[in-house]
Design a protein around this motif. Sequence first.
Motif, PDB file in Angstrom:
ATOM      1  N   MET A 162       0.865  13.218  22.850  1.00  0.00           N
ATOM      2  CA  MET A 162       1.916  13.677  24.325  1.00  0.00           C
ATOM      3  C   MET A 162       1.443  12.365  25.293  1.00  0.00           C
ATOM      4  SD  MET A 162       2.203  16.603  26.762  1.00  0.00           S
ATOM      5  CE  MET A 162       1.163  16.320  28.145  1.00  0.00           C
ATOM      6  N   SER A 163       2.256  11.861  25.756  1.00  0.00           N
ATOM      7  CA  SER A 163       1.717  10.689  26.764  1.00  0.00           C
ATOM      8  C   SER A 163       2.173  11.155  28.098  1.00  0.00           C
ATOM      9  CB  SER A 163       2.257   9.338  26.290  1.00  0.00           C
ATOM     10  OG  SER A 163       3.541   9.236  26.287  1.00  0.00           O
ATOM     11  N   ILE A 164       1.623  10.792  29.029  1.00  0.00           N
ATOM     12  CA  ILE A 164       2.121  10.928  30.447  1.00  0.00           C
ATOM     13  C   ILE A 164       2.408   9.366  31.079  1.00  0.00           C
ATOM     14  CG2 ILE A 164       1.532  11.659  32.658  1.00  0.00           C
ATOM     15  CD1 ILE A 164      -0.377  13.808  31.488  1.00  0.00           C
ATOM     16  N   TYR A 183       8.226   3.227  31.947  1.00  0.00           N
ATOM     17  CA  TYR A 183       6.960   4.288  31.443  1.00  0.00           C
ATOM     18  C   TYR A 183       5.694   3.557  31.485  1.00  0.00           C
ATOM     19  CZ  TYR A 183      11.300   5.780  28.659  1.00  0.00           C
ATOM     20  OH  TYR A 183      12.387   6.433  28.491  1.00  0.00           O
ATOM     21  N   ASN A 184       5.606   3.264  32.673  1.00  0.00           N
ATOM     22  CA  ASN A 184       4.238   2.831  32.985  1.00  0.00           C
ATOM     23  C   ASN A 184       3.010   4.099  32.582  1.00  0.00           C
ATOM     24  OD1 ASN A 184       4.696   0.468  34.566  1.00  0.00           O
ATOM     25  ND2 ASN A 184       5.740   1.680  35.890  1.00  0.00           N
ATOM     26  N   HIS A 185       1.931   3.721  31.757  1.00  0.00           N
ATOM     27  CA  HIS A 185       1.099   4.549  31.225  1.00  0.00           C
ATOM     28  C   HIS A 185       0.173   5.223  32.105  1.00  0.00           C
ATOM     29  CE1 HIS A 185      -2.453   5.882  28.723  1.00  0.00           C
ATOM     30  NE2 HIS A 185      -1.368   6.216  27.798  1.00  0.00           N
ATOM     31  N   LEU A 186      -0.042   6.496  32.138  1.00  0.00           N
ATOM     32  CA  LEU A 186      -1.124   7.037  32.842  1.00  0.00           C
ATOM     33  C   LEU A 186      -2.397   7.689  32.073  1.00  0.00           C
ATOM     34  CD1 LEU A 186       0.955   8.987  35.621  1.00  0.00           C
ATOM     35  CD2 LEU A 186      -0.612   7.018  36.058  1.00  0.00           C
ATOM     36  N   ASP A 194     -15.201   1.399  17.642  1.00  0.00           N
ATOM     37  CA  ASP A 194     -13.832   0.420  17.285  1.00  0.00           C
ATOM     38  C   ASP A 194     -12.620   0.914  17.662  1.00  0.00           C
ATOM     39  OD1 ASP A 194     -11.921  -1.049  16.009  1.00  0.00           O
ATOM     40  OD2 ASP A 194     -12.079  -0.253  13.958  1.00  0.00           O
ATOM     41  N   ARG A 195     -12.070   0.362  18.857  1.00  0.00           N
ATOM     42  CA  ARG A 195     -10.928   0.624  19.474  1.00  0.00           C
ATOM     43  C   ARG A 195      -9.817  -0.288  19.186  1.00  0.00           C
ATOM     44  NH1 ARG A 195     -13.983   4.388  20.973  1.00  0.00           N
ATOM     45  NH2 ARG A 195     -14.155   5.391  23.046  1.00  0.00           N
ATOM     46  N   SER A 196      -9.658  -1.282  18.117  1.00  0.00           N
ATOM     47  CA  SER A 196      -8.845  -2.171  17.722  1.00  0.00           C
ATOM     48  C   SER A 196      -7.564  -1.591  17.600  1.00  0.00           C
ATOM     49  CB  SER A 196      -9.501  -2.929  16.708  1.00  0.00           C
ATOM     50  OG  SER A 196      -9.451  -2.011  15.392  1.00  0.00           O
ATOM     51  N   TYR A 197      -7.482  -0.495  17.218  1.00  0.00           N
ATOM     52  CA  TYR A 197      -5.893   0.327  17.104  1.00  0.00           C
ATOM     53  C   TYR A 197      -5.561   1.047  18.253  1.00  0.00           C
ATOM     54  CZ  TYR A 197      -8.981   4.028  16.599  1.00  0.00           C
ATOM     55  OH  TYR A 197      -9.941   4.997  16.737  1.00  0.00           O
ATOM     56  N   VAL A 198      -6.150   0.945  19.386  1.00  0.00           N
ATOM     57  CA  VAL A 198      -5.807   1.689  20.681  1.00  0.00           C
ATOM     58  C   VAL A 198      -4.947   0.610  21.202  1.00  0.00           C
ATOM     59  CG1 VAL A 198      -6.377   2.788  22.730  1.00  0.00           C
ATOM     60  CG2 VAL A 198      -7.670   3.157  20.628  1.00  0.00           C
ATOM     61  N   PRO A 199      -3.679   1.062  21.620  1.00  0.00           N
ATOM     62  CA  PRO A 199      -2.747  -0.093  22.314  1.00  0.00           C
ATOM     63  C   PRO A 199      -3.423  -0.655  23.694  1.00  0.00           C
ATOM     64  CG  PRO A 199      -1.567   2.029  21.738  1.00  0.00           C
ATOM     65  CD  PRO A 199      -2.874   2.070  21.389  1.00  0.00           C
ATOM     66  N   SER A 200      -3.316  -1.692  23.925  1.00  0.00           N
ATOM     67  CA  SER A 200      -4.017  -2.468  25.201  1.00  0.00           C
ATOM     68  C   SER A 200      -3.541  -1.678  26.402  1.00  0.00           C
ATOM     69  CB  SER A 200      -3.738  -3.731  25.044  1.00  0.00           C
ATOM     70  OG  SER A 200      -2.312  -4.111  25.229  1.00  0.00           O
ATOM     71  N   PHE A 201      -2.141  -1.138  26.408  1.00  0.00           N
ATOM     72  CA  PHE A 201      -1.613  -0.417  27.515  1.00  0.00           C
ATOM     73  C   PHE A 201      -2.137   0.723  27.909  1.00  0.00           C
ATOM     74  CE2 PHE A 201       1.377   0.601  24.449  1.00  0.00           C
ATOM     75  CZ  PHE A 201       1.535   1.784  24.409  1.00  0.00           C
ATOM     76  N   VAL A 202      -2.899   1.305  26.854  1.00  0.00           N
ATOM     77  CA  VAL A 202      -3.626   2.712  26.656  1.00  0.00           C
ATOM     78  C   VAL A 202      -4.828   2.682  27.533  1.00  0.00           C
ATOM     79  CG1 VAL A 202      -4.305   4.616  25.627  1.00  0.00           C
ATOM     80  CG2 VAL A 202      -2.177   3.822  25.088  1.00  0.00           C
ATOM     81  N   PRO A 257       0.348  -0.497  16.295  1.00  0.00           N
ATOM     82  CA  PRO A 257       0.389  -1.958  16.535  1.00  0.00           C
ATOM     83  C   PRO A 257       1.695  -2.434  16.979  1.00  0.00           C
ATOM     84  CG  PRO A 257      -0.668  -1.305  14.402  1.00  0.00           C
ATOM     85  CD  PRO A 257       0.070  -0.069  15.157  1.00  0.00           C
ATOM     86  N   GLY A 258       1.762  -3.281  18.219  1.00  0.00           N
ATOM     87  CA  GLY A 258       2.902  -4.044  18.503  1.00  0.00           C
ATOM     88  C   GLY A 258       3.644  -3.153  19.343  1.00  0.00           C
ATOM     89  N   ARG A 259       3.383  -1.903  19.691  1.00  0.00           N
ATOM     90  CA  ARG A 259       4.295  -1.194  20.262  1.00  0.00           C
ATOM     91  C   ARG A 259       4.152  -1.004  21.669  1.00  0.00           C
ATOM     92  NH1 ARG A 259       7.226   2.546  16.787  1.00  0.00           N
ATOM     93  NH2 ARG A 259       7.134   1.659  14.765  1.00  0.00           N
ATOM     94  N   SER A 260       5.113  -0.472  22.764  1.00  0.00           N
ATOM     95  CA  SER A 260       4.954  -0.461  23.907  1.00  0.00           C
ATOM     96  C   SER A 260       4.850   0.908  24.382  1.00  0.00           C
ATOM     97  CB  SER A 260       6.188  -0.948  24.831  1.00  0.00           C
ATOM     98  OG  SER A 260       7.213  -0.395  24.507  1.00  0.00           O
ATOM     99  N   SER A 261       4.698   1.356  25.758  1.00  0.00           N
ATOM    100  CA  SER A 261       4.567   2.657  26.206  1.00  0.00           C
ATOM    101  C   SER A 261       6.000   3.579  25.980  1.00  0.00           C
ATOM    102  CB  SER A 261       4.136   2.905  27.475  1.00  0.00           C
ATOM    103  OG  SER A 261       5.060   2.082  28.337  1.00  0.00           O
ATOM    104  N   SER A 262       7.186   2.796  26.073  1.00  0.00           N
ATOM    105  CA  SER A 262       8.427   3.426  25.675  1.00  0.00           C
ATOM    106  C   SER A 262       8.733   3.693  24.161  1.00  0.00           C
ATOM    107  CB  SER A 262       9.644   2.423  26.435  1.00  0.00           C
ATOM    108  OG  SER A 262       9.492   1.182  25.645  1.00  0.00           O
TER     109      SER A 262
END
Length: 100
Positions: A28-30, A36-39, A66-74, A16-21
């Motif tokens: 693990m994120s790519i 930190y543009n999300h792939l 329910d994807r309400s907890y998945v960050p929008s940038f993901v 919640p409220g976090r960014s990709s950085s």
Amino acid sequence: VRGYQFGKTRGFLFSPGRSSSELYADGMSITYGNSYNHLWTYVIGLSETLYTARYECPRDRSNPNDRSYVPSFVGEHFYCETGFVTGYQRRVAWEDPLWD
């Protein structure tokens, strides 16, 4: 990419409220670039059967849509898996590699 779960992982708990950085998932994120543009994100859920909100992978929840907890940038750009079927243990789940 292959990983192994150890103990209590928290899926998207930190999102919640976090960014990709920032820390937003156990896994693990790519990303690319200085901003930190999300792939893609590989997420580790707690178990297949505990149903503890953001700790779980969407497909293992009582409402898999329910994807309400998945960050929008993901968005839909993630794969979530867990190494434990029931509960979790303080050990490595060698018997079930993640993201295979």
